[in-house]
Design a protein around this motif. Structure first.
Motif, PDB file in Angstrom:
ATOM      1  N   LYS A 227      40.519  55.293  95.768  1.00  0.00           N
ATOM      2  CA  LYS A 227      38.620  54.449  94.957  1.00  0.00           C
ATOM      3  C   LYS A 227      39.926  53.285  93.813  1.00  0.00           C
ATOM      4  O   LYS A 227      40.181  52.226  93.625  1.00  0.00           O
ATOM      5  CB  LYS A 227      38.143  55.085  94.067  1.00  0.00           C
ATOM      6  N   ILE A 228      41.365  53.178  93.265  1.00  0.00           N
ATOM      7  CA  ILE A 228      41.958  52.756  92.528  1.00  0.00           C
ATOM      8  C   ILE A 228      42.483  51.718  93.288  1.00  0.00           C
ATOM      9  O   ILE A 228      43.051  50.655  93.493  1.00  0.00           O
ATOM     10  CB  ILE A 228      43.196  53.704  91.648  1.00  0.00           C
ATOM     11  N   LEU A 229      43.028  52.229  94.841  1.00  0.00           N
ATOM     12  CA  LEU A 229      44.097  51.318  95.604  1.00  0.00           C
ATOM     13  C   LEU A 229      43.078  49.912  95.755  1.00  0.00           C
ATOM     14  O   LEU A 229      43.002  49.169  96.062  1.00  0.00           O
ATOM     15  CB  LEU A 229      44.262  52.146  97.038  1.00  0.00           C
ATOM     16  N   LEU A 230      41.374  50.998  96.380  1.00  0.00           N
ATOM     17  CA  LEU A 230      40.634  49.310  97.097  1.00  0.00           C
ATOM     18  C   LEU A 230      40.429  48.640  95.487  1.00  0.00           C
ATOM     19  O   LEU A 230      39.670  47.692  95.435  1.00  0.00           O
ATOM     20  CB  LEU A 230      39.149  50.424  96.881  1.00  0.00           C
ATOM     21  N   PHE A 274      37.732  52.312  91.475  1.00  0.00           N
ATOM     22  CA  PHE A 274      37.191  53.379  90.515  1.00  0.00           C
ATOM     23  C   PHE A 274      36.758  52.229  89.245  1.00  0.00           C
ATOM     24  O   PHE A 274      36.079  53.346  88.301  1.00  0.00           O
ATOM     25  CB  PHE A 274      38.854  53.452  90.040  1.00  0.00           C
ATOM     26  N   PHE A 275      36.925  50.923  89.030  1.00  0.00           N
ATOM     27  CA  PHE A 275      37.097  50.064  88.324  1.00  0.00           C
ATOM     28  C   PHE A 275      34.875  49.540  88.906  1.00  0.00           C
ATOM     29  O   PHE A 275      34.801  49.026  87.521  1.00  0.00           O
ATOM     30  CB  PHE A 275      37.287  49.301  87.765  1.00  0.00           C
ATOM     31  N   ALA A 276      34.695  50.176  89.956  1.00  0.00           N
ATOM     32  CA  ALA A 276      33.201  49.113  89.777  1.00  0.00           C
ATOM     33  C   ALA A 276      32.157  49.336  89.065  1.00  0.00           C
ATOM     34  O   ALA A 276      31.477  48.310  88.472  1.00  0.00           O
ATOM     35  CB  ALA A 276      32.319  49.860  91.207  1.00  0.00           C
ATOM     36  N   GLY A 277      31.904  50.300  88.152  1.00  0.00           N
ATOM     37  CA  GLY A 277      31.331  50.738  87.374  1.00  0.00           C
ATOM     38  C   GLY A 277      31.415  49.784  85.482  1.00  0.00           C
ATOM     39  O   GLY A 277      30.014  49.109  84.938  1.00  0.00           O
ATOM     40  N   ILE A 278      32.468  48.773  85.641  1.00  0.00           N
ATOM     41  CA  ILE A 278      32.671  48.737  84.961  1.00  0.00           C
ATOM     42  C   ILE A 278      31.707  47.478  84.454  1.00  0.00           C
ATOM     43  O   ILE A 278      31.632  46.706  83.613  1.00  0.00           O
ATOM     44  CB  ILE A 278      34.590  48.022  84.416  1.00  0.00           C
ATOM     45  N   TYR A 279      31.836  46.770  85.538  1.00  0.00           N
ATOM     46  CA  TYR A 279      30.609  45.335  86.233  1.00  0.00           C
ATOM     47  C   TYR A 279      29.714  45.496  85.672  1.00  0.00           C
ATOM     48  O   TYR A 279      28.417  44.471  86.049  1.00  0.00           O
ATOM     49  CB  TYR A 279      30.862  44.781  87.073  1.00  0.00           C
ATOM     50  N   ASP A 280      29.292  46.541  85.918  1.00  0.00           N
ATOM     51  CA  ASP A 280      27.459  47.025  85.975  1.00  0.00           C
ATOM     52  C   ASP A 280      27.154  47.114  84.408  1.00  0.00           C
ATOM     53  O   ASP A 280      26.529  48.163  83.858  1.00  0.00           O
ATOM     54  CB  ASP A 280      27.131  49.052  87.100  1.00  0.00           C
ATOM     55  N   ASN A 281      26.976  46.264  84.251  1.00  0.00           N
ATOM     56  CA  ASN A 281      26.350  45.899  82.397  1.00  0.00           C
ATOM     57  C   ASN A 281      25.550  44.539  82.427  1.00  0.00           C
ATOM     58  O   ASN A 281      25.112  44.070  83.758  1.00  0.00           O
ATOM     59  CB  ASN A 281      27.263  45.952  81.862  1.00  0.00           C
ATOM     60  N   ARG A 282      25.004  44.605  81.968  1.00  0.00           N
ATOM     61  CA  ARG A 282      23.794  43.251  81.213  1.00  0.00           C
ATOM     62  C   ARG A 282      24.768  41.979  81.324  1.00  0.00           C
ATOM     63  O   ARG A 282      23.706  40.774  81.593  1.00  0.00           O
ATOM     64  CB  ARG A 282      22.758  43.469  80.332  1.00  0.00           C
TER      65      ARG A 282
END
Length: 361
Positions: A227-230, A274-282
């Motif tokens: 996931k980090i590599l992706l 791995f960092f996908a959730g960081i973008y999920d914001n208003r």
């Protein structure tokens, strides 16, 4: 489909890059920002192709004829573009007729009549006359290409997704690579259609291929390292595209960047980084919504800056151009929101004026 914060964030970034790229119209012989920013459009075609695949595969293939499914798909697509498309068109038309000096009334009327094809999304079908908003070529190319591709998709589904889409993608993009080595030149006539239509068809099909790859990634049991590599590959692809576009002129590297975009878009949609959730914001969701007004709202200003400020250099014009484009995008965004609320409130009443049997809830 639930919003994807990464896709929304990069939509805004690449819409801003396209805005900067169009400063070439007032740069003259001076250097301008993002020399090859036109290839950022491929990101939007890929995203549209991905959504096209998701929408077609979600529908019921048994109960509705292909022609009806196709037109329902296109009408839904057009509905999603409205009212922003027409609000931006109206503002762009006013800018082109008035900024830097009011044009003669006879010329304004002539321009208004010539815009009928643009209003009907028919520019890339061959009806390319006067255009109030240069950015509308993308919408026209996307819709016309979908009109050609979607019936095949509904008719053959799995065969289209796994066979026809790759073939169409390779044939169209390979042809463009061999005849000119560039994806730019949307209104270059290829003997049977505009280049922009071939560009749209090829990249939309590549977006469908991204959909297949995305589903495979979602199904795989990935480790934390994977996931980090992706995430690194995803972000690296986007950043390299920005780096190359900023300082390099048109070249066959556009096709490499398209390939990088395809990989990054696939990972973004998979939401497995791995960092996908960081973008999920208003904030990212809003930027994604704002990207469309920004894409539609800057083009008219780019052709008027020299006329409005004839004695200023590019360095002086660029901040004014960005401010005017951003202000216009906000206007399109707010006016469109008002129209949408008015329609929600009075839409049924308006339909009752023209259609029988409409029932108020």
């Amino acid at each position: 489909m639930r919003r994807n914060g990464a896709v929304d964030f990069w939509k805004f970034v690449f819409a801003a890059v396209i805005m900067c790229f169009h400063s070439l119209y007032f740069a003259g012989s001076e250097k301008y920002y993002f020399y090859d920013g036109a290839n950022m459009v491929e990101y939007f075609f890929l995203v549209s192709g991905f959504f096209m695949a998701a929408s077609v595969l979600k529908s019921d293939p048994c109960n509705t004829p292909v022609w009806k499914n196709t037109w329902q798909f296109l009408f839904h697509k057009i509905k999603c573009l409205c009212p922003e498309y027409y609000v931006a068109w109206a503002i762009s038309f006013l800018i082109k007729q008035t900024a830097g000096g009011l044009l003669p009334l006879r010329k304004i009327c002539k321009h208004a009549v010539s815009c009928i094809w643009e209003l009907l999304f028919l520019r890339m079908a061959g009806f390319n006359a006067y255009n109030a908003n240069g950015a509308t070529w993308y919408i026209s190319a996307m819709l016309f290409a979908m009109l050609l591709l979607v019936p095949l998709f509904y008719k053959y589904r799995e065969n289209f997704l796994h066979l026809l889409a790759p073939v169409i993608c390779l044939v169209t993009l390979g042809y463009l690579y061999s005849v000119g080595g560039t994806l730019r030149g949307n209104t270059d006539w290829m003997g049977f259609c505009y280049k922009g239509l071939l560009r749209a068809a090829g990249v939309l099909c590549l977006g469908c291929i991204c959909y297949i790859a995305c589903q495979k990634i979602k199904e795989a049991p990935l480790t934390c390292f994977t996931k980090i590599l992706l995430s690194l590959i995803e972000t690296g692809g986007y950043l390299f595209a920005l780096y190359w576009t900023f300082g390099h002129a048109v070249s066959k590297m556009q096709f490499v960047i398209l390939l990088l975009f395809a990989v990054s878009v696939t990972i973004s949609f998979s939401h497995q980084g791995f960092f996908a959730g960081i973008y999920d914001n208003r904030v990212c969701y809003w930027l994604g919504k704002f990207s469309f007004p920004l894409f539609l709202s800057h083009h008219a200003w780019s052709g008027k800056m020299n006329r409005m400020f004839p004695d200023e250099a590019y360095a002086q014009l660029f901040p004014k151009y960005v401010a005017l484009s951003a202000a216009t995008a906000f206007a399109v965004y707010l006016i469109s929101a008002c129209f949408r609320k008015l329609y929600q409130r009075w839409g049924m009443t308006l339909r009752c004026l023209f259609l029988k049997g409409q029932i108020h809830n």
